[in-house]
Design an enzyme around this catalytic site. Structure first.
Site, short mmCIF file in Angstrom:
data_model
loop_
_atom_site.label_atom_id
_atom_site.label_comp_id
_atom_site.label_asym_id
_atom_site.label_seq_id
_atom_site.Cartn_x
_atom_site.Cartn_y
_atom_site.Cartn_z
CG HIS A 215 37.49 44.23 36.09
ND1 HIS A 215 37.54 45.34 35.30
CD2 HIS A 215 38.78 43.89 36.36
CE1 HIS A 215 38.81 45.67 35.10
NE2 HIS A 215 39.59 44.81 35.73
CG HIS B 250 43.53 48.25 35.80
ND1 HIS B 250 42.27 48.62 36.21
CD2 HIS B 250 43.45 46.94 35.46
CE1 HIS B 250 41.46 47.57 36.12
NE2 HIS B 250 42.15 46.54 35.67
CG ASP C 183 44.49 43.01 35.23
OD1 ASP C 183 43.82 44.06 35.19
OD2 ASP C 183 44.23 42.08 36.02
CG ASP C 184 46.71 45.81 37.53
OD1 ASP C 184 46.40 47.00 37.46
OD2 ASP C 184 45.87 44.89 37.70
CD GLU D 49 40.35 39.77 38.62
OE1 GLU D 49 39.55 40.68 38.90
OE2 GLU D 49 41.59 39.91 38.63
CG HIS E 116 41.74 44.01 31.32
ND1 HIS E 116 40.90 43.00 31.74
CD2 HIS E 116 42.14 44.65 32.45
CE1 HIS E 116 40.80 43.04 33.06
NE2 HIS E 116 41.56 44.02 33.51
N1 ADE Z 1 42.09 46.99 39.53
C1 ADE Z 1 43.32 46.82 39.01
N2 ADE Z 1 43.51 45.56 38.63
C2 ADE Z 1 42.35 44.90 38.90
C3 ADE Z 1 41.91 43.57 38.72
N3 ADE Z 1 42.70 42.61 38.19
N4 ADE Z 1 40.67 43.24 39.13
C4 ADE Z 1 39.89 44.18 39.67
N5 ADE Z 1 40.24 45.44 39.85
C5 ADE Z 1 41.48 45.81 39.46
ZN ZN Z 2 41.67 44.56 35.48
#
Ligand code: ADE
Ligand code: ZN
Length: 353
Positions: A211, A33, A292-293, A214, A31
């Site tokens: 997703h 992006h 994630d990011d 969350e 996971h």
């Molecule tokens: N796009 C990038 N990060 C995300 C996240 N945590 N939740 C939903 N969409 C995303």
């Molecule tokens: Zn994500």
């Protein structure tokens, strides 16, 4: 095969030894992006290269804007950052920078999300996006032996028709991605909105993930399972609000790709100390740890492991082993690769003094 591993002895060596093991153990990242790996320095370099004006005077000012109150407040900054990506080489450079970091974190397999609509809506050809990312995946395998695969995500704040159009545009590059996912603003955009396009993706033999849970309620996790028929849930941490759902996820071994630092930055949990990862593992869920990011949330996958274990002292060596083993089980890699990585994981743990 864990018989040769003495988890108690590893724990007895203390938190620094455990942190070192967390960093060294082989792992899969499931996971991440790729647009979320765009570091401020690279944003500025690409902005200059492509003559894209930025709203911030420099790297530090941009980083200072990374104070988020919820998912949407992050997405606004994240989509703006992605605006510097224009050409195939930009997508290559971004993904390559991620793979260098992932290899340094002992990631042996990565399944990387990308958001084509973020780029095609700005007039970037989908070919530039997919081919640039694909070349970086090939090079990661050649240089690091890191197996790298792409998952195409639909933006859930856009329509299902737009998702269909994106899937059609991507089909000439069908060999370059292994699955589809669903991301962006969760609240108000339930999985059911994408039932037909996910059915089409399944017909095409693509893996399917989404997703869910969350920020959205447990009903979105059920919707993703029942209507989209996903193989994994991304995040899914709100499943604990529905004990019957937790029981189903555990029984069916549906993996959750959990992202602790993300959850704290986006205020899903008030602190890492309050994260529910231990409860998810105790419930027998196939939980994994992911970034994630990472450029926006303060760390890559090893930072997620090390900071989460430091904040939650009830997590020990057995949990570390379990999370890495889960990451291989939950991946879409061939069974022979999964067995090889799992055996290497056992070797690393068994060799601990
Ligand atoms: N796009 C990038 N990060 C995300 C996240 N945590 N939740 C939903 N969409 C995303
Ligand atoms: Zn994500």
């Amino acid at each position: 095969m864990t018989t040769a591993i003495d988890f108690d002895r590893i724990d007895a060596r203390g938190p620094a030894a455990l942190a070192s093991l967390l960093r060294r153990m082989p792992k899969a990242e499931l996971h991440v992006h790729v647009e979320g790996t765009l570091e401020p320095e690279l944003i500025f370099r690409l902005a200059e290269r492509n003559r894209v004006p930025l709203a911030y005077p420099g790297v530090e000012a941009l980083r200072a804007a990374y104070a988020f109150t919820d998912l949407q407040s992050f997405l606004d900054v994240y989509y703006a950052g992605a605006g510097v990506l224009r050409h195939e080489a930009d997508f290559f450079d971004m993904a390559w920078a991620y793979f260098e970091r992932a290899a340094a974190d002992n990631v042996v397999h990565a399944e990387v999300f990308f958001d084509p609509q973020t780029h095609t809506e700005r007039g970037v050809p989908i070919e530039a996006v997919i081919v640039g990312l694909h070349h970086a995946c090939q090079r990661a395998h050649q240089e690091f032996g890191l197996s790298a695969k792409l998952i195409l995500c639909f933006l859930r704040h856009l329509s299902e028709d737009a998702a269909f159009a994106t899937l059609e545009q991507a089909l000439p590059y069908r060999d370059h991605f292994i699955g589809v996912g669903l991301d962006s603003s969760e609240r108000g955009h339930p999985p059911e909105k994408f039932a037909r396009v996910f059915a089409r993706a399944r017909e095409l033999g693509l893996h399917v993930v989404a997703h869910a849970g969350e920020e959205g309620p447990p009903a979105y996790i059920r919707g993703a399972l029942v209507v989209l028929r996903v193989e994994r849930i991304d995040h899914g941490v709100r499943c604990v609000e529905d004990p019957a759902l937790v029981e189903r996820l555990a029984r069916e071994r549906v993996p959750l790709t959990v992202c602790p630092l993300s959850n704290v930055k986006l205020c899903v949990f008030p602190s890492l100390e309050r994260h529910n990862l231990p409860a998810l593992l105790d419930a027998g869920l196939v939980a994994t740890v992911n970034s994630d990011d990472p450029a926006y949330f303060g760390g890559y996958v090893n930072d997620n492991f090390v900071q989460t274990f430091a904040a939650l002292p009830q997590l020990g060596a057995r949990h570390a082993w379990q999370l890495a083993a889960n990451s291989f089980e939950a991946s879409f890699a061939p069974e022979a690769d999964k067995r090889r990585w799992a055996a290497e994981l056992d070797r690393v743990f068994a060799a601990e003094p």
